[in-house]
Design a protein around this motif. Structure first.
Motif, PDB file in Angstrom:
ATOM      1  N   CYS A  32      43.459  36.013  48.287  1.00 40.28           N
ATOM      2  CA  CYS A  32      44.551  36.259  47.345  1.00 40.28           C
ATOM      3  C   CYS A  32      45.416  35.004  47.305  1.00 40.28           C
ATOM      4  N   LYS A  33      45.939  34.693  46.133  1.00 47.44           N
ATOM      5  CA  LYS A  33      46.819  33.535  45.991  1.00 47.44           C
ATOM      6  C   LYS A  33      48.168  33.771  46.666  1.00 47.44           C
ATOM      7  N   MET A  34      48.531  35.031  46.885  1.00 48.57           N
ATOM      8  CA  MET A  34      49.859  35.372  47.389  1.00 48.57           C
ATOM      9  C   MET A  34      49.886  35.926  48.816  1.00 48.57           C
ATOM     10  N   VAL A  35      48.794  36.572  49.245  1.00 47.34           N
ATOM     11  CA  VAL A  35      48.761  37.263  50.541  1.00 47.34           C
ATOM     12  C   VAL A  35      47.786  36.546  51.468  1.00 47.34           C
ATOM     13  N   GLU A  36      48.199  36.339  52.706  1.00 50.01           N
ATOM     14  CA  GLU A  36      47.344  35.630  53.651  1.00 50.01           C
ATOM     15  C   GLU A  36      46.263  36.532  54.232  1.00 50.01           C
ATOM     16  N   GLY A  37      45.196  35.896  54.690  1.00 48.47           N
ATOM     17  CA  GLY A  37      44.114  36.614  55.348  1.00 48.47           C
ATOM     18  C   GLY A  37      43.026  37.056  54.391  1.00 48.47           C
ATOM     19  N   LYS A  38      42.028  37.731  54.976  1.00 47.10           N
ATOM     20  CA  LYS A  38      40.907  38.248  54.191  1.00 47.10           C
ATOM     21  C   LYS A  38      41.362  39.497  53.442  1.00 47.10           C
ATOM     22  N   GLN A  71      52.599  26.647  48.226  1.00 41.30           N
ATOM     23  CA  GLN A  71      53.224  27.959  48.282  1.00 41.30           C
ATOM     24  C   GLN A  71      52.827  28.673  49.568  1.00 41.30           C
ATOM     25  N   GLN A  72      53.801  29.264  50.215  1.00 44.07           N
ATOM     26  CA  GLN A  72      53.543  30.016  51.430  1.00 44.07           C
ATOM     27  C   GLN A  72      53.047  31.405  51.060  1.00 44.07           C
ATOM     28  N   LYS A  73      51.968  31.828  51.700  1.00 43.85           N
ATOM     29  CA  LYS A  73      51.468  33.179  51.480  1.00 43.85           C
ATOM     30  C   LYS A  73      52.244  34.132  52.365  1.00 43.85           C
ATOM     31  N   VAL A  74      52.349  35.378  51.939  1.00 41.44           N
ATOM     32  CA  VAL A  74      53.080  36.381  52.712  1.00 41.44           C
ATOM     33  C   VAL A  74      52.126  37.182  53.586  1.00 41.44           C
ATOM     34  N   LYS A  75      52.664  37.772  54.625  1.00 45.54           N
ATOM     35  CA  LYS A  75      51.875  38.621  55.506  1.00 45.54           C
ATOM     36  C   LYS A  75      51.572  39.933  54.791  1.00 45.54           C
ATOM     37  N   PRO A  76      50.375  40.478  54.978  1.00 46.41           N
ATOM     38  CA  PRO A  76      49.995  41.715  54.292  1.00 46.41           C
ATOM     39  C   PRO A  76      51.013  42.856  54.456  1.00 46.41           C
TER      40      PRO A  76
END
Length: 65
Positions: free
Chosen positions: A44-50, A12-17
């Motif tokens: 987060c499983k859905m959002v990229e980054g820290k 799954q691709q994570k989305v940008k904050p």
């Protein structure tokens, strides 16, 4: 007849904050660390980054008890 191999799971691709209105502060009582998608200590499983535990985004979903 040849056996068919199962399809591999697609990562799954994570989305940008910014796409989910991620912010560093909670919204009402909603905080990342109480969300279904939270992965301790800072992911987060859905959002990229820290991700900040007391942050919030529009994908917030309450974690079942």
């Amino acid at each position: 007849a040849p056996a068919l191999a199962p399809h591999p799971a697609v990562a799954q691709q994570k989305v940008k904050p910014a796409m989910v209105q991620y912010q560093l502060t909670p919204k009402n009582k909603q905080q990342c660390h109480t969300c279904l998608y939270w992965v301790a200590p800072d992911q987060c499983k859905m959002v990229e980054g820290k991700i900040v535990p007391k942050g919030w985004c529009s994908l917030y979903a309450v974690k079942p008890k």
